[in-house]
Motif scaffolding. Sequence first.
Motif, PDB file in Angstrom:
ATOM      1  N   ARG A  83       0.834  -1.209   0.000  1.00  0.00           N
ATOM      2  CA  ARG A  83       0.000   0.000   0.000  1.00  0.00           C
ATOM      3  C   ARG A  83       0.868   1.258   0.000  1.00  0.00           C
ATOM      4  O   ARG A  83       0.587   2.212  -0.716  1.00  0.00           O
ATOM      5  CB  ARG A  83      -0.946  -0.001   1.197  1.00  0.00           C
ATOM      6  CG  ARG A  83      -2.192  -0.856   0.985  1.00  0.00           C
ATOM      7  CD  ARG A  83      -3.226  -0.597   2.069  1.00  0.00           C
ATOM      8  NE  ARG A  83      -2.812  -1.110   3.362  1.00  0.00           N
ATOM      9  CZ  ARG A  83      -2.974  -2.371   3.754  1.00  0.00           C
ATOM     10  NH1 ARG A  83      -3.541  -3.240   2.953  1.00  0.00           N
ATOM     11  NH2 ARG A  83      -2.577  -2.748   4.946  1.00  0.00           N
ATOM     12  N   ARG A  84       1.953   1.263   0.790  1.00  0.00           N
ATOM     13  CA  ARG A  84       2.864   2.409   0.800  1.00  0.00           C
ATOM     14  C   ARG A  84       3.490   2.616  -0.575  1.00  0.00           C
ATOM     15  O   ARG A  84       3.598   3.736  -1.058  1.00  0.00           O
ATOM     16  CB  ARG A  84       3.965   2.209   1.846  1.00  0.00           C
ATOM     17  CG  ARG A  84       3.498   2.343   3.261  1.00  0.00           C
ATOM     18  CD  ARG A  84       4.678   2.220   4.229  1.00  0.00           C
ATOM     19  NE  ARG A  84       4.199   2.179   5.577  1.00  0.00           N
ATOM     20  CZ  ARG A  84       4.466   1.206   6.440  1.00  0.00           C
ATOM     21  NH1 ARG A  84       5.237   0.194   6.099  1.00  0.00           N
ATOM     22  NH2 ARG A  84       3.986   1.236   7.661  1.00  0.00           N
ATOM     23  N   TRP A  85       3.895   1.526  -1.193  1.00  0.00           N
ATOM     24  CA  TRP A  85       4.495   1.608  -2.527  1.00  0.00           C
ATOM     25  C   TRP A  85       3.493   2.180  -3.523  1.00  0.00           C
ATOM     26  O   TRP A  85       3.840   3.044  -4.328  1.00  0.00           O
ATOM     27  CB  TRP A  85       4.956   0.216  -2.960  1.00  0.00           C
ATOM     28  CG  TRP A  85       5.539   0.201  -4.335  1.00  0.00           C
ATOM     29  CD1 TRP A  85       6.802   0.549  -4.707  1.00  0.00           C
ATOM     30  CD2 TRP A  85       4.866  -0.166  -5.545  1.00  0.00           C
ATOM     31  NE1 TRP A  85       6.961   0.414  -6.059  1.00  0.00           N
ATOM     32  CE2 TRP A  85       5.780  -0.024  -6.599  1.00  0.00           C
ATOM     33  CE3 TRP A  85       3.574  -0.605  -5.827  1.00  0.00           C
ATOM     34  CZ2 TRP A  85       5.451  -0.297  -7.917  1.00  0.00           C
ATOM     35  CZ3 TRP A  85       3.238  -0.886  -7.139  1.00  0.00           C
ATOM     36  CH2 TRP A  85       4.178  -0.726  -8.168  1.00  0.00           C
ATOM     37  N   LYS A  86       2.237   1.721  -3.468  1.00  0.00           N
ATOM     38  CA  LYS A  86       1.212   2.223  -4.401  1.00  0.00           C
ATOM     39  C   LYS A  86       0.974   3.720  -4.189  1.00  0.00           C
ATOM     40  O   LYS A  86       0.785   4.458  -5.156  1.00  0.00           O
ATOM     41  CB  LYS A  86      -0.105   1.456  -4.218  1.00  0.00           C
ATOM     42  CG  LYS A  86      -0.063   0.016  -4.696  1.00  0.00           C
ATOM     43  CD  LYS A  86       0.086  -0.093  -6.179  1.00  0.00           C
ATOM     44  CE  LYS A  86      -1.254   0.025  -6.836  1.00  0.00           C
ATOM     45  NZ  LYS A  86      -1.238  -0.172  -8.258  1.00  0.00           N
ATOM     46  N   ARG A  87       0.973   4.157  -2.918  1.00  0.00           N
ATOM     47  CA  ARG A  87       0.796   5.586  -2.638  1.00  0.00           C
ATOM     48  C   ARG A  87       1.925   6.407  -3.242  1.00  0.00           C
ATOM     49  O   ARG A  87       1.698   7.426  -3.876  1.00  0.00           O
ATOM     50  CB  ARG A  87       0.737   5.832  -1.120  1.00  0.00           C
ATOM     51  CG  ARG A  87      -0.646   5.786  -0.530  1.00  0.00           C
ATOM     52  CD  ARG A  87      -0.703   6.430   0.851  1.00  0.00           C
ATOM     53  NE  ARG A  87       0.407   6.109   1.729  1.00  0.00           N
ATOM     54  CZ  ARG A  87       0.423   5.102   2.599  1.00  0.00           C
ATOM     55  NH1 ARG A  87      -0.610   4.302   2.697  1.00  0.00           N
ATOM     56  NH2 ARG A  87       1.466   4.904   3.368  1.00  0.00           N
ATOM     57  N   VAL A  88       3.145   5.971  -3.048  1.00  0.00           N
ATOM     58  CA  VAL A  88       4.299   6.692  -3.588  1.00  0.00           C
ATOM     59  C   VAL A  88       4.254   6.671  -5.108  1.00  0.00           C
ATOM     60  O   VAL A  88       4.453   7.687  -5.762  1.00  0.00           O
ATOM     61  CB  VAL A  88       5.617   6.074  -3.071  1.00  0.00           C
ATOM     62  CG1 VAL A  88       6.815   6.641  -3.805  1.00  0.00           C
ATOM     63  CG2 VAL A  88       5.741   6.311  -1.574  1.00  0.00           C
ATOM     64  N   LYS A  89       3.981   5.536  -5.692  1.00  0.00           N
ATOM     65  CA  LYS A  89       3.932   5.395  -7.147  1.00  0.00           C
ATOM     66  C   LYS A  89       2.818   6.256  -7.732  1.00  0.00           C
ATOM     67  O   LYS A  89       2.996   6.879  -8.772  1.00  0.00           O
ATOM     68  CB  LYS A  89       3.722   3.921  -7.512  1.00  0.00           C
ATOM     69  CG  LYS A  89       3.622   3.636  -8.966  1.00  0.00           C
ATOM     70  CD  LYS A  89       4.923   3.130  -9.487  1.00  0.00           C
ATOM     71  CE  LYS A  89       4.728   2.616 -10.896  1.00  0.00           C
ATOM     72  NZ  LYS A  89       5.506   3.342 -11.844  1.00  0.00           N
ATOM     73  N   GLY A  90       1.677   6.307  -7.051  1.00  0.00           N
ATOM     74  CA  GLY A  90       0.531   7.069  -7.542  1.00  0.00           C
ATOM     75  C   GLY A  90       0.661   8.566  -7.343  1.00  0.00           C
ATOM     76  O   GLY A  90      -0.094   9.344  -7.909  1.00  0.00           O
ATOM     77  N   ALA A  91       1.627   9.016  -6.535  1.00  0.00           N
ATOM     78  CA  ALA A  91       1.783  10.438  -6.248  1.00  0.00           C
ATOM     79  C   ALA A  91       2.375  11.210  -7.412  1.00  0.00           C
ATOM     80  O   ALA A  91       2.346  12.424  -7.431  1.00  0.00           O
ATOM     81  CB  ALA A  91       2.660  10.622  -4.999  1.00  0.00           C
ATOM     82  N   THR A  92       2.888  10.523  -8.405  1.00  0.00           N
ATOM     83  CA  THR A  92       3.531  11.201  -9.530  1.00  0.00           C
ATOM     84  C   THR A  92       3.322  10.406 -10.811  1.00  0.00           C
ATOM     85  O   THR A  92       3.139   9.198 -10.772  1.00  0.00           O
ATOM     86  CB  THR A  92       5.039  11.379  -9.268  1.00  0.00           C
ATOM     87  OG1 THR A  92       5.622  12.003 -10.409  1.00  0.00           O
ATOM     88  CG2 THR A  92       5.726  10.063  -9.002  1.00  0.00           C
ATOM     89  N   ASP A  93       3.333  11.108 -11.913  1.00  0.00           N
ATOM     90  CA  ASP A  93       3.254  10.436 -13.209  1.00  0.00           C
ATOM     91  C   ASP A  93       4.633  10.007 -13.687  1.00  0.00           C
ATOM     92  O   ASP A  93       4.762   9.251 -14.633  1.00  0.00           O
ATOM     93  CB  ASP A  93       2.617  11.353 -14.267  1.00  0.00           C
ATOM     94  CG  ASP A  93       1.142  11.581 -13.998  1.00  0.00           C
ATOM     95  OD1 ASP A  93       0.527  10.715 -13.342  1.00  0.00           O
ATOM     96  OD2 ASP A  93       0.611  12.622 -14.436  1.00  0.00           O
ATOM     97  N   GLU A  94       5.660  10.554 -13.041  1.00  0.00           N
ATOM     98  CA  GLU A  94       7.031  10.195 -13.387  1.00  0.00           C
ATOM     99  C   GLU A  94       7.313   8.769 -12.920  1.00  0.00           C
ATOM    100  O   GLU A  94       6.718   8.299 -11.961  1.00  0.00           O
ATOM    101  CB  GLU A  94       8.011  11.156 -12.698  1.00  0.00           C
ATOM    102  CG  GLU A  94       7.867  12.596 -13.120  1.00  0.00           C
ATOM    103  CD  GLU A  94       8.274  12.809 -14.567  1.00  0.00           C
ATOM    104  OE1 GLU A  94       9.301  12.237 -14.984  1.00  0.00           O
ATOM    105  OE2 GLU A  94       7.562  13.527 -15.267  1.00  0.00           O
TER     106      GLU A  94
END
Length: 102
Positions: free
Chosen positions: A77-88
């Motif tokens: 879940r933490r990884w998905k949040r970080v990944k979803g925070a940017t389009d980069e």
Amino acid sequence: MSHMTRLTPYRITSLTEFRQSCGEGMHWVHGMGNRLWITRYGRAVAALVPMHQCELLETWETRSLREERTRMEDNYRRWKRVKGATDEPALFNWNLRDQLRE
């Protein structure tokens, strides 16, 4: 008189055979309390065991699969949040590394 221990019945099957008849293998393990050894290229790589035996292993290892699963799901879940925070593309954040260990 010697004390004899009853060994749990087991079968050895290749991964290919297991894929073709996994329902039968599951029944043999779950329904009858047996073990199924799964081989790949002739070497044992995994085993299918009744859940009560897996729970005994957890006790022996002094860790719970439930706790480990919760830890892994939290990290995901933490990884998905970080990944979803940017389009980069996600770059590894060394400061976040310490947060993931919590």
